[in-house]
Design a protein around this motif. Structure first.
Motif: not given
Length: 97
Positions: A41-65
């Motif tokens: 279960q996700l809320s819009t404050t929860d992370s949908l994706l943790n990603v590592e890439a060439d330019k950044a390491v990011s947590d991408i929040p869920s756009p929907v609950a």
């Protein structure tokens, strides 16, 4: 990460989420992802994706609950599929609102 960095497509209360061209450009080549498991279960404050890439390491929040009902297994096995523009192969997850 700003909302312009991901796309959403909704069909009958199921939202498919992926990265836009702006999002892919901001991150660079994606080399690792962590996606929550189906059933989470996700809320819009929860992370949908943790990603590592060439330019950044990011947590991408869920756009929907809602509840994750499917994840892109190919992306878990080969994160580079998220670098593509084809929505049929580069989606991240499907969320039931």
């Amino acid at each position: 990460m700003d909302k312009k960095y991901y796309w959403t497509d909704e069909d009958n209360g199921v939202v498919t989420v992926g990265l836009t061209e702006d999002g892919r450009n901001e991150l660079g080549n994606i080399t690792f992802v962590s996606i929550p498991k189906v059933g989470t279960q996700l809320s819009t404050t929860d992370s949908l994706l943790n990603v590592e890439a060439d330019k950044a390491v990011s947590d991408i929040p869920s756009p929907v609950a809602g509840k994750i009902i499917d994840v892109n297994k190919k992306a878990e096995d080969d994160p580079s599929v998220l670098n593509g523009a084809d929505k049929t192969t580069s989606w991240i997850a499907k969320i039931q609102k």
